[in-house]
Design an enzyme around this catalytic site. Structure first.
Site, mmCIF file in Angstrom:
data_model
loop_
_atom_site.group_PDB
_atom_site.id
_atom_site.type_symbol
_atom_site.label_atom_id
_atom_site.label_comp_id
_atom_site.label_asym_id
_atom_site.label_seq_id
_atom_site.Cartn_x
_atom_site.Cartn_y
_atom_site.Cartn_z
ATOM 1 C CG HIS A 31 -25.062 33.104 -23.814
ATOM 2 N ND1 HIS A 31 -24.756 32.250 -22.439
ATOM 3 C CD2 HIS A 31 -26.256 32.309 -24.229
ATOM 4 C CE1 HIS A 31 -25.725 31.326 -22.366
ATOM 5 N NE2 HIS A 31 -26.609 31.287 -23.114
ATOM 6 C CG ASP A 41 -27.075 27.447 -21.888
ATOM 7 O OD1 ASP A 41 -26.825 28.420 -22.679
ATOM 8 O OD2 ASP A 41 -27.797 27.375 -20.910
ATOM 9 C CD GLU A 98 -28.865 33.567 -22.448
ATOM 10 O OE1 GLU A 98 -30.095 33.175 -23.005
ATOM 11 O OE2 GLU A 98 -28.429 33.169 -21.471
ATOM 12 C CD GLU A 99 -27.462 31.194 -18.501
ATOM 13 O OE1 GLU A 99 -28.419 31.270 -18.374
ATOM 14 O OE2 GLU A 99 -26.641 30.248 -19.373
ATOM 15 C CG ASP A 159 -28.505 29.842 -26.070
ATOM 16 O OD1 ASP A 159 -28.055 28.806 -25.654
ATOM 17 O OD2 ASP A 159 -29.127 30.697 -25.421
ATOM 18 C CG HIS A 214 -28.955 26.159 -16.758
ATOM 19 N ND1 HIS A 214 -29.684 27.390 -16.365
ATOM 20 C CD2 HIS A 214 -28.300 26.570 -18.051
ATOM 21 C CE1 HIS A 214 -29.435 28.206 -17.250
ATOM 22 N NE2 HIS A 214 -28.659 27.843 -18.132
HETATM 23 ZN ZN LIG Z 1 -27.838 29.954 -23.281
#
Ligand SMILES: [Zn+2]
Length: 350
Positions: free
Chosen positions: A72, A191, A225-226, A246, A326
């Site tokens: 993603h 990510d 995706e998130e 991922d 994150h």
């Molecule tokens: Zn991810």
């Protein structure tokens, strides 16, 4: 053994370029266009679906057991929730993160006309010289206690609106993307842009070596995706396997690291398919690719999005190890290379 070469600097260059194109969930057009151009330069056929995800197809030597790969391009970010009477902005989050991880972070608000205004995300009590230290440290970091201080002369809502800023404008978190001389890439949004780069690196290595995938391969680069529905659509219905690329979750108690390719056995959505796991482990062992099996306790992927939408697929998940996910993340070029190599091995396997 089939010869091919991962172009580490080309792959890292692609990654740094992508990290500098901001693409929070909901505002991903420019990042998708960047990836599309790169895939087309390798000879892949590309199209976008209605919600803006990129679908790239590489005809393989067989179409008997077609495969899909996904990663993603959408990332964490924020949106202007409110223009406060003091001219500063209250934000609403895009994706899941804790406010502490963006405290003091630079950001960019993009107005409807495309003008970008820089700022900084701060707690509403930020200065120890104004509030005492205890008050600053004990203030709970939550939406209502965080604000954007714009780099513009504004102390009133009207002055901020005069800059063209309005509720609903996207607010990008400064990725601070950097390649260190020790081979680490530190940045926000690794990510999952690191994985998009691994797919690009794998495709480039195959194209450079004149190799073709064993099966027809569809690369789906998703853009939601998130928020959970990235790969809910976009995978051809005749595909039987889905390899999700991922990030591997690195940290205390985890088996993953920043120098190998992570193979996820289980995440919050349950176990990945055992046949995919066996195949990936065998391919990694045979090609001498460093890998780590692991369980990611608080983690969901586009694999679950595809399955919950009704796809009948064997799903596996691999990816580069990302520390402090994150937050201000980090991986190493060795992890990118290991992941790209495992993608190549997977695509070449019958
Ligand atoms: Zn991810």
């Amino acid at each position: 053994m089939i010869e091919y070469n991962i172009d580490a600097s080309g792959m890292t260059g692609f990654l740094l370029g992508l990290l500098n194109i901001y693409s929070p969930t909901g505002d991903t057009e420019r990042a998708i266009a960047y990836v599309r151009k790169a895939f087309e330069s390798l000879g892949l056929e590309t199209k976008l679906n209605a919600k803006g995800a990129l679908i790239a197809t590489w005809e393989g030597r067989s179409a008997g057991r077609p495969r899909a790969l996904t990663a993603h391009v959408d990332t964490l970010g924020a949106m202007v929730k409110e223009i406060k009477p003091n001219g500063r902005l209250r934000l609403t989050q895009l994706g899941g993160y804790v406010w502490n991880t963006v405290e003091g972070e630079g950001c960019f608000v993009r107005t409807a006309t495309g003008v970008t205004v820089s700022g900084t995300i701060l707690p509403i009590k930020a200065s120890v010289h104004v509030h005492n230290g205890k008050e600053v440290s004990e203030l709970e970091r939550k939406e209502a206690n965080m604000e954007v201080r714009l780099d513009a002369r504004t102390t009133k809502a009207e002055e901020t609106r005069a800059l063209g800023i309005e509720v609903g404008d996207f607010c990008y978190l400064d990725s601070r993307a950097q390649l260190t001389d020790t081979g680490f890439v530190r940045s926000r949004h690794l990510d999952d842009k690191a994985s998009v780069a691994c797919i690009y690196g794998a495709f480039k290595a195959m194209a450079d070596a004149g190799l073709t995938p064993a099966q027809r391969t569809t690369a789906l680069i998703t853009n939601f995706e998130e928020v959970g529905h990235g790969a809910s659509t976009g995978i051809p219905s005749d595909c039987v396997e889905l390899l999700v690329v991922d990030m591997a979750a690195v940290g205390e108690g985890q088996n993953s690291d920043e120098f190998s390719c992570g193979i996820c056995v289980k995440d919050s959505g349950g176990p990945y398919h055992i046949e995919m796991r066996r195949k990936l482990v065998e391919l990694a062992q045979n090609a001498d690719i460093p890998y780590k099996l692991d369980i990611y306790p608080f983690y969901g992927s586009d694999g679950a999005a595809a399955l919950h939408a009704g796809s009948d697929l064997r799903v596996g998940l691999i990816g580069p190890g990302v520390d402090a996910s994150h937050a201000y993340e980090r991986t190493h070029q060795d992890s990118l290379a290991a992941t790209a190599r495992l993608i190549v091995e997977y695509l070449l396997a019958p």
